[in-house]
Enzyme design. Structure first.
Site, PDB file in Angstrom:
ATOM      1  N   ALA A  79      -2.579 -42.218 -92.258  1.00  0.00           N
ATOM      2  CA  ALA A  79      -3.354 -41.063 -92.690  1.00  0.00           C
ATOM      3  C   ALA A  79      -4.439 -41.482 -93.666  1.00  0.00           C
ATOM      4  O   ALA A  79      -4.338 -42.503 -94.350  1.00  0.00           O
ATOM      5  CB  ALA A  79      -2.445 -40.018 -93.334  1.00  0.00           C
TER       6      ALA A  79
ATOM      7  N   PHE B 265      -4.622 -43.450 -99.014  1.00  0.00           N
ATOM      8  CA  PHE B 265      -4.488 -44.034 -97.681  1.00  0.00           C
ATOM      9  C   PHE B 265      -3.012 -44.295 -97.392  1.00  0.00           C
ATOM     10  O   PHE B 265      -2.293 -44.849 -98.231  1.00  0.00           O
ATOM     11  CB  PHE B 265      -5.246 -45.350 -97.575  1.00  0.00           C
ATOM     12  CG  PHE B 265      -6.750 -45.203 -97.545  1.00  0.00           C
ATOM     13  CD1 PHE B 265      -7.351 -43.957 -97.582  1.00  0.00           C
ATOM     14  CD2 PHE B 265      -7.559 -46.328 -97.475  1.00  0.00           C
ATOM     15  CE1 PHE B 265      -8.733 -43.817 -97.555  1.00  0.00           C
ATOM     16  CE2 PHE B 265      -8.937 -46.205 -97.443  1.00  0.00           C
ATOM     17  CZ  PHE B 265      -9.527 -44.950 -97.490  1.00  0.00           C
ATOM     18  N   GLU B 266      -2.571 -43.900 -96.223  1.00  0.00           N
ATOM     19  CA  GLU B 266      -1.234 -44.227 -95.715  1.00  0.00           C
ATOM     20  C   GLU B 266      -1.445 -45.201 -94.565  1.00  0.00           C
ATOM     21  O   GLU B 266      -1.983 -44.821 -93.512  1.00  0.00           O
ATOM     22  CB  GLU B 266      -0.508 -42.973 -95.238  1.00  0.00           C
ATOM     23  CG  GLU B 266      -0.224 -41.943 -96.329  1.00  0.00           C
ATOM     24  CD  GLU B 266       1.055 -42.239 -97.090  1.00  0.00           C
ATOM     25  OE1 GLU B 266       1.776 -43.185 -96.704  1.00  0.00           O
ATOM     26  OE2 GLU B 266       1.337 -41.529 -98.074  1.00  0.00           O
ATOM     27  N   ILE B 267      -1.049 -46.467 -94.738  1.00  0.00           N
ATOM     28  CA  ILE B 267      -1.502 -47.516 -93.825  1.00  0.00           C
ATOM     29  C   ILE B 267      -0.499 -47.885 -92.735  1.00  0.00           C
ATOM     30  O   ILE B 267      -0.857 -48.584 -91.788  1.00  0.00           O
ATOM     31  CB  ILE B 267      -1.892 -48.780 -94.609  1.00  0.00           C
ATOM     32  CG1 ILE B 267      -0.676 -49.389 -95.309  1.00  0.00           C
ATOM     33  CG2 ILE B 267      -2.991 -48.455 -95.622  1.00  0.00           C
ATOM     34  CD1 ILE B 267      -0.965 -50.738 -95.968  1.00  0.00           C
TER      35      ILE B 267
END
Length: 432
Positions: free
Chosen positions: A233, A302-304
């Protein structure tokens, strides 16, 4: 004896073939969690990762500097390593350049984020390179940029994970560092889980968030990125509201995130506000504080990475890649995404946009000031913490009453002057 063995085998085969026995046996197997341990071939230990970063800085003193900031209260100590990238290495140039602040490892179990920090620093030092990256063009883009990287914000929590508590996301005394900031602090939703979201005893009660707040306010970045894992996300404010801001910066943030999603996230990433996209509201987060209080024009979370097929109890697999191919892909994709930010960020924002803000925008609220003052007092006088905590609300109340009474007195004084001047005009108008 042989007959007894045959009889036992008969009964065992009978019960095993029974549907009820089979279902119970299967359920028992399903309830046994299958934990994935940390892959030491892919992931550094916390100590080794920090040492690798310090060695990197030592090899490239022309571009990189490092400092370790320490803080503590009530017997709890924390330290955070901060690496600064600047081609010219002149501190006086910080305010004239485009400033970017990146934080990794805020939650202990998200090991992949700190590995990404190490890769970004390796690329900035030119010891590693991104595929298809033009190094000359990159250096040109970075000439007017200062980047501060926090590779591991939650060192104490990370050590708990390395000791075997693979699901731990909080710091060394059980506080979620991404719920300990002052914007909408302490509010709890119906599904509140203290293990996951403990906000602490007060906003900025934790040394880690105290360090990060001071760093953010002094550095005054144009872009903030808080890097996490658990899903894919690209979030912008707000986390505590089900909407995005109304300002022009909201449009700019969305344009940049859409570019990152198309080019680097292969259109898989969720985009929008954290509170409106995840399905739950988060209160007291770092990104909301950066946007609302520090006035960072572009503030992101940031969700990586996330493995949606992993068991809820298999935290390492849920939050971190476990095979080399996936590990490399995540590191390469998100390194490239960060360097796209380094390139496009300055183009979308005027480097002087923050300095040109009104003085009112730069004012810190009395609540923020008192929080900072009392936190400083706590660090020096731990035994008097209780008195300070009890007095905090009273100080705020009296200060607000003082401001209100001052405004009322000023209003009455101005009204009195106005009436006096008016009376004099009437008297002078009477014919003698």
């Amino acid at each position: 004896m042989a007959g007894l063995f045959l009889l036992f085998s008969f009964f065992l085969s009978f019960f095993a073939s029974s549907p009820s026995f089979s279902s119970v046996y299967a359920d028992a197997n399903l309830t046994q969690p299958s934990f994935t341990r940390i892959n030491r071939d892919l992931y550094h230990s916390s100590n080794d990762l920090i040492e690798q970063i310090k060695s990197l800085v030592h090899r490239h003193p022309d571009k990189l500097t490092v400092e370790t900031i320490k803080a503590g209260n009530k017997g709890y100590e924390a330290e955070i390593t901060v690496v600064t990238y600047c081609q010219s290495r002149k501190e006086s140039d910080d305010k004239s350049k485009f400033r970017i602040l990146l934080s990794f490892g805020q939650h202990g179990r998200e090991l992949i984020t700190s590995e990404l920090a190490l890769r970004i620093l390796s690329i900035l030092s030119e010891e590693q390179f991104l595929p298809k990256m033009d190094q000359a063009s990159l250096n040109s883009n970075l000439d007017n940029v200062v980047i501060k990287v926090v590779p591991m914000e939650n060192l104490n929590g990370r050590k708990l994970v390395e000791a075997g508590d693979l699901c731990e996301r909080r710091n060394g005394r059980g506080v979620d560092l991404n719920r300990n900031w002052s914007v909408d602090w302490g509010k709890k939703e119906k599904d509140y889980d203290p293990y996951e979201e403990n906000p602490g005893t007060a906003a900025f009660s934790e040394p880690e968030t105290q360090i990060m707040r001071k760093l953010a306010i002094s550095f005054d970045p144009h872009i903030w990125v808080n890097v996490h894992s658990g899903m894919e996300a690209l979030f912008m404010p707000y986390d505590h509201k089900n909407r995005t801001p109304d300002e022009l910066s909201s449009h700019r943030m969305r344009l940049l995130l859409e570019e990152l999603n198309n080019v680097h996230c292969h259109k898989r990433c969720m985009i929008g506000s954290g509170g409106g996209s995840v399905g739950y509201l988060a209160h007291g987060t770092a990104t909301d504080y950066m946007y609302d209080v520090v006035r960072v024009p572009m503030a992101f979370t940031f969700e990586i990475y996330g493995d949606g097929t992993a068991s809820a109890k298999d935290c390492f697999k849920m939050f971190n890649p476990v095979d080399l191919t996936t590990f490399k892909k995540v590191i390469n994709d998100w390194s490239a995404a960060c360097f796209t930010i380094f390139k496009l960020g300055p183009r979308q924002l005027d480097v002087h946009s923050k300095s040109g803000a009104s003085n009112m925008d730069k004012w810190v609220s009395i609540d923020e000031y008192l929080d900072g003052y009392l936190m400083g007092r706590r660090s020096r006088y731990e035994k008097k913490t209780e008195v300070l905590e009890v007095g905090m609300q009273e100080i705020r109340t009296y200060f607000r009453l003082f401001l209100l009474s001052s405004v009322l007195l000023l209003f009455m004084f101005c009204s009195r002057i106005s009436k006096t001047k008016g009376g004099r005009q009437i008297v002078s108008a009477i014919p003698l």
